[in-house]
Structures are given as structure tokens and as C-alpha cells.
Design a protein around this motif. Structure first.
Motif, PDB file in Angstrom:
ATOM      1  N   MET A 131       0.828  -1.221   0.000  1.00  0.00           N
ATOM      2  CA  MET A 131       0.000   0.000   0.000  1.00  0.00           C
ATOM      3  C   MET A 131       0.857   1.263   0.000  1.00  0.00           C
ATOM      4  SD  MET A 131      -2.976   1.060   2.705  1.00  0.00           S
ATOM      5  CE  MET A 131      -3.906   2.586   2.512  1.00  0.00           C
ATOM      6  N   LEU A 132       1.994   1.203   0.725  1.00  0.00           N
ATOM      7  CA  LEU A 132       2.884   2.355   0.808  1.00  0.00           C
ATOM      8  C   LEU A 132       4.016   2.284  -0.205  1.00  0.00           C
ATOM      9  CD1 LEU A 132       3.154   2.838   4.682  1.00  0.00           C
ATOM     10  CD2 LEU A 132       1.667   4.044   3.067  1.00  0.00           C
ATOM     11  N   ASN A 133       3.944   1.335  -1.129  1.00  0.00           N
ATOM     12  CA  ASN A 133       4.997   1.200  -2.120  1.00  0.00           C
ATOM     13  C   ASN A 133       4.924   2.323  -3.150  1.00  0.00           C
ATOM     14  OD1 ASN A 133       5.906  -1.122  -0.891  1.00  0.00           O
ATOM     15  ND2 ASN A 133       4.656  -2.481  -2.176  1.00  0.00           N
ATOM     16  N   SER A 134       6.047   2.568  -3.829  1.00  0.00           N
ATOM     17  CA  SER A 134       6.107   3.597  -4.848  1.00  0.00           C
ATOM     18  C   SER A 134       5.407   3.131  -6.111  1.00  0.00           C
ATOM     19  CB  SER A 134       7.568   3.938  -5.157  1.00  0.00           C
ATOM     20  OG  SER A 134       7.643   4.825  -6.254  1.00  0.00           O
ATOM     21  N   ILE A 135       4.703   4.042  -6.779  1.00  0.00           N
ATOM     22  CA  ILE A 135       4.042   3.709  -8.041  1.00  0.00           C
ATOM     23  C   ILE A 135       4.990   3.910  -9.223  1.00  0.00           C
ATOM     24  CG2 ILE A 135       1.786   4.343  -7.112  1.00  0.00           C
ATOM     25  CD1 ILE A 135       1.936   6.909  -8.786  1.00  0.00           C
ATOM     26  N   ILE A 136       6.208   4.372  -8.949  1.00  0.00           N
ATOM     27  CA  ILE A 136       7.210   4.585  -9.991  1.00  0.00           C
ATOM     28  C   ILE A 136       8.159   3.404 -10.012  1.00  0.00           C
ATOM     29  CG2 ILE A 136       9.079   6.056 -10.812  1.00  0.00           C
ATOM     30  CD1 ILE A 136       7.721   8.410  -9.491  1.00  0.00           C
ATOM     31  N   GLY A 137       8.295   2.784 -11.159  1.00  0.00           N
ATOM     32  CA  GLY A 137       9.205   1.659 -11.298  1.00  0.00           C
ATOM     33  C   GLY A 137      10.590   2.114 -11.702  1.00  0.00           C
ATOM     34  N   SER A 138      11.232   1.349 -12.538  1.00  0.00           N
ATOM     35  CA  SER A 138      12.574   1.705 -12.993  1.00  0.00           C
ATOM     36  C   SER A 138      12.549   2.928 -13.900  1.00  0.00           C
ATOM     37  CB  SER A 138      13.208   0.525 -13.736  1.00  0.00           C
ATOM     38  OG  SER A 138      12.379   0.125 -14.824  1.00  0.00           O
ATOM     39  N   GLU A 139      11.423   3.155 -14.576  1.00  0.00           N
ATOM     40  CA  GLU A 139      11.260   4.322 -15.433  1.00  0.00           C
ATOM     41  C   GLU A 139       9.970   5.048 -15.070  1.00  0.00           C
ATOM     42  OE1 GLU A 139      11.374   3.198 -19.486  1.00  0.00           O
ATOM     43  OE2 GLU A 139      13.480   2.574 -19.454  1.00  0.00           O
ATOM     44  N   ILE A 140       9.976   6.344 -15.280  1.00  0.00           N
ATOM     45  CA  ILE A 140       8.791   7.160 -14.988  1.00  0.00           C
ATOM     46  C   ILE A 140       7.869   7.127 -16.200  1.00  0.00           C
ATOM     47  CG2 ILE A 140       7.940   9.458 -14.389  1.00  0.00           C
ATOM     48  CD1 ILE A 140      10.661  10.046 -13.164  1.00  0.00           C
ATOM     49  N   THR A 141       6.661   6.624 -15.985  1.00  0.00           N
ATOM     50  CA  THR A 141       5.680   6.585 -17.063  1.00  0.00           C
ATOM     51  C   THR A 141       4.814   7.841 -17.022  1.00  0.00           C
ATOM     52  OG1 THR A 141       4.044   5.430 -15.709  1.00  0.00           O
ATOM     53  CG2 THR A 141       5.638   4.072 -16.924  1.00  0.00           C
TER      54      THR A 141
ATOM     55  N   LEU B  50       6.569  21.333   5.211  1.00  0.00           N
ATOM     56  CA  LEU B  50       5.588  20.266   5.040  1.00  0.00           C
ATOM     57  C   LEU B  50       5.239  20.095   3.569  1.00  0.00           C
ATOM     58  CD1 LEU B  50       3.670  18.165   6.151  1.00  0.00           C
ATOM     59  CD2 LEU B  50       2.032  19.990   6.675  1.00  0.00           C
ATOM     60  N   ALA B  51       5.101  21.224   2.857  1.00  0.00           N
ATOM     61  CA  ALA B  51       4.844  21.162   1.421  1.00  0.00           C
ATOM     62  C   ALA B  51       6.009  20.510   0.685  1.00  0.00           C
ATOM     63  CB  ALA B  51       4.592  22.569   0.874  1.00  0.00           C
ATOM     64  N   MET B  52       7.234  20.799   1.116  1.00  0.00           N
ATOM     65  CA  MET B  52       8.400  20.172   0.500  1.00  0.00           C
ATOM     66  C   MET B  52       8.418  18.680   0.769  1.00  0.00           C
ATOM     67  SD  MET B  52      11.247  23.074   1.401  1.00  0.00           S
ATOM     68  CE  MET B  52      12.567  21.916   1.044  1.00  0.00           C
ATOM     69  N   ALA B  53       8.030  18.274   1.994  1.00  0.00           N
ATOM     70  CA  ALA B  53       7.995  16.847   2.324  1.00  0.00           C
ATOM     71  C   ALA B  53       6.971  16.117   1.468  1.00  0.00           C
ATOM     72  CB  ALA B  53       7.671  16.667   3.810  1.00  0.00           C
ATOM     73  N   VAL B  54       5.822  16.751   1.252  1.00  0.00           N
ATOM     74  CA  VAL B  54       4.795  16.151   0.394  1.00  0.00           C
ATOM     75  C   VAL B  54       5.320  16.015  -1.032  1.00  0.00           C
ATOM     76  CG1 VAL B  54       2.529  16.551  -0.648  1.00  0.00           C
ATOM     77  CG2 VAL B  54       2.840  16.899   1.806  1.00  0.00           C
ATOM     78  N   GLY B  55       5.966  17.061  -1.532  1.00  0.00           N
ATOM     79  CA  GLY B  55       6.524  16.992  -2.877  1.00  0.00           C
ATOM     80  C   GLY B  55       7.616  15.954  -3.008  1.00  0.00           C
ATOM     81  N   LEU B  56       8.423  15.790  -1.967  1.00  0.00           N
ATOM     82  CA  LEU B  56       9.467  14.766  -1.979  1.00  0.00           C
ATOM     83  C   LEU B  56       8.862  13.370  -2.056  1.00  0.00           C
ATOM     84  CD1 LEU B  56      12.456  13.979  -1.686  1.00  0.00           C
ATOM     85  CD2 LEU B  56      12.171  14.120   0.795  1.00  0.00           C
ATOM     86  N   ALA B  57       7.768  13.159  -1.303  1.00  0.00           N
ATOM     87  CA  ALA B  57       7.113  11.841  -1.308  1.00  0.00           C
ATOM     88  C   ALA B  57       6.483  11.544  -2.665  1.00  0.00           C
ATOM     89  CB  ALA B  57       6.057  11.785  -0.208  1.00  0.00           C
ATOM     90  N   THR B  58       5.769  12.523  -3.229  1.00  0.00           N
ATOM     91  CA  THR B  58       5.146  12.279  -4.537  1.00  0.00           C
ATOM     92  C   THR B  58       6.193  12.161  -5.641  1.00  0.00           C
ATOM     93  OG1 THR B  58       4.820  14.669  -4.810  1.00  0.00           O
ATOM     94  CG2 THR B  58       2.981  13.403  -3.911  1.00  0.00           C
ATOM     95  N   GLY B  59       7.302  12.894  -5.503  1.00  0.00           N
ATOM     96  CA  GLY B  59       8.355  12.801  -6.503  1.00  0.00           C
ATOM     97  C   GLY B  59       9.004  11.435  -6.558  1.00  0.00           C
ATOM     98  N   MET B  60       8.964  10.706  -5.441  1.00  0.00           N
ATOM     99  CA  MET B  60       9.507   9.350  -5.406  1.00  0.00           C
ATOM    100  C   MET B  60       8.428   8.301  -5.643  1.00  0.00           C
ATOM    101  SD  MET B  60      12.113   9.753  -2.163  1.00  0.00           S
ATOM    102  CE  MET B  60      12.702   8.069  -2.349  1.00  0.00           C
ATOM    103  N   GLY B  61       7.189   8.775  -5.873  1.00  0.00           N
ATOM    104  CA  GLY B  61       6.106   7.845  -6.183  1.00  0.00           C
ATOM    105  C   GLY B  61       5.332   7.344  -4.989  1.00  0.00           C
ATOM    106  N   PHE B  62       5.642   7.810  -3.798  1.00  0.00           N
ATOM    107  CA  PHE B  62       4.931   7.363  -2.588  1.00  0.00           C
ATOM    108  C   PHE B  62       3.690   8.234  -2.382  1.00  0.00           C
ATOM    109  CE2 PHE B  62       9.370   6.097  -1.885  1.00  0.00           C
ATOM    110  CZ  PHE B  62       9.196   4.732  -1.651  1.00  0.00           C
TER     111      PHE B  62
END
Length: 221
Positions: free
Chosen positions: A1-11, A95-107
């Protein structure tokens, strides 16, 4: 559930999902920052797009977290280089930066949980007035001539009209011909009695007296 949706390449699908979540959470953070607080439009707009901007930076550096955080951190602090901000505003920016960091890694789910938990906690603490100084606590500034000895000069008056007081600062004014005393006082209630001011004016020769609510200091970086 908490895994990243980004694999080896960004789709394209993953990019659009992360960007949409970043924008929605950014707008939510803007509402959190404005909750029961005076906030500028520029801060609200910054918070709305900052998570998406950080997310794109993280994606562009191909997972190099050190470089991504350094660049995103520089972006996040640009506002405070030109305009002072409160500690609360800085907390929401990070907090906004933390959210962006999480979404940037696919979490994406982790980003949503971070927003719900920390944003909700910030709103709850704001609602409960956590850390807020009592309304009866004031800052009193009194100007006196240089020929008066300020040590204990107003103690008897302050004993009569306050529940507690402390002399926190003394500085010279008007080319050294005046002293400005700054007290931190606690009144019995939220009102400032006129008789209190009248007695202070008689003691300091009717020079300037200022009594104001204690406010949060602004932080500049």
C-alpha cells in the motif's frame, strides 16, 4: 500500500497521478496555512504549487535525493530571503516540500497520510491555541529622561496594577537623552486601566508610553 508507483522508469500515467496528487495536497496545505491565521495571497499560491515543483525536481534528478532536496530547499526558502515570515509559515513550507518529496519518489499514499496527519495536527493545535500567550500578557514600553534612575522607578505602580512584571530591555533613545524601558507585564484582565497610564505618565514626565499585545516574532533567513 505504501509502495512507490514509480518503477525503474517514470511513465506518463505515474507522472500525471503524482502531479495531480501534489497539486491537490498543495491546495490543501494553503487552506491549512490560512486556517485562523492571516496569510498573504503569495504564500497561498506558493503552497499550492510548491509540492508539484518539488516533485518535478525530484523526478528530474532521477532519484538523487541529495541533489533534489538541496535544490528544492533553495526554492522553498526563496520567499524568506526577501520577506520576513513566521515560524508557522516556515513549518508549512517544509511540510509542502515533504509532500513533494514523497510524490516525486512515487509514494503517493505516504504523501496523503503525511498531509492528513501533520496538516490535521497543525489545524488542531491552532484551534486549541497551543503555545499562545495569554491575552492579558502585554509589552509595556516607557520613555524616561536620562536623569531618572530607572532601577525600581515604576515598581510600586506595577505592583498595584499587574499580576507580574519583568524588565526585559533598556535602551537609549533620542541621541542618548532618553531611556526606553521595556517590560513584560501580566494584567489582572484584558483591559488596561486608564488610572494605570495616568500614574505612569506622572512618573515619567508625560513622555511616550506604549502598551501592546505580545506578538510572534518574524523570522528571516
Amino acid at each position: 500500500m505504501l509502495n512507490s508507483i514509480i518503477g525503474s522508469e517514470i511513465t506518463l500515467d505515474a507522472f500525471l497521478i503524482c502531479t495531480a496528487v501534489s497539486l491537490v495536497l498543495g491546495i490543501g496545505l494553503a487552506f491549512v496555512a490560512m486556517y485562523r491565521e492571516k496569510s498573504s495571497q503569495s504564500l497561498a499560491l506558493t503552497l499550492a504549487v510548491l509540492p508539484a515543483a518539488v516533485q518535478i525536481v525530484i523526478m528530474l534528478v532521477n532519484g538523487n535525493i541529495g541533489a533534489g532536496v538541496a535544490v528544492a530547499g533553495a526554492f522553498g526558502l526563496v520567499r524568506f530571503r526577501s520577506q520576513p515570515g513566521t515560524a508557522r509559515e516556515i513549518a508549512v513550507i517544509f511540510l509542502a516540500m515533504a509532500v513533494g518529496l514523497a510524490t516525486g519518489m512515487g509514494f503517493v499514499v505516504l504523501a496523503v497520510l503525511t498531509f492528513v496527519l501533520l496538516g490535521g495536527m497543525l489545524m488542531l493545535l491552532t484551534l486549541l491555541h497551543f503555545g499562545q500567550k495569554p491575552e492579558s500578557e502585554r509589552t509595556l514600553r516607557i520613555t524616561i529622561p536620562e536623569n531618572l534612575d530607572y532601577d525600581g522607578l515604576f515598581d510600586d505602580i506595577l505592583d498595584n496594577y499587574t499580576r507580574g512584571y519583568e524588565l526585559v530591555r533598556v535602551k537609549t533613545a533620542n541621541m542618548g537623552t532618553m531611556f526606553e524601558l521595556e517590560y513584560r507585564i501580566t494584567l489582572p484582565d484584558e483591559t488596561v486601566p486608564k488610572q494605570f497610564f495616568d500614574e505612569l505618565r506622572c512618573r515619567n514626565g508625560n513622555l511616550t508610553i506604549q502598551c501592546s499585545r505580545s506578538t510572534a516574532k518574524e523570522i528571516t533567513l
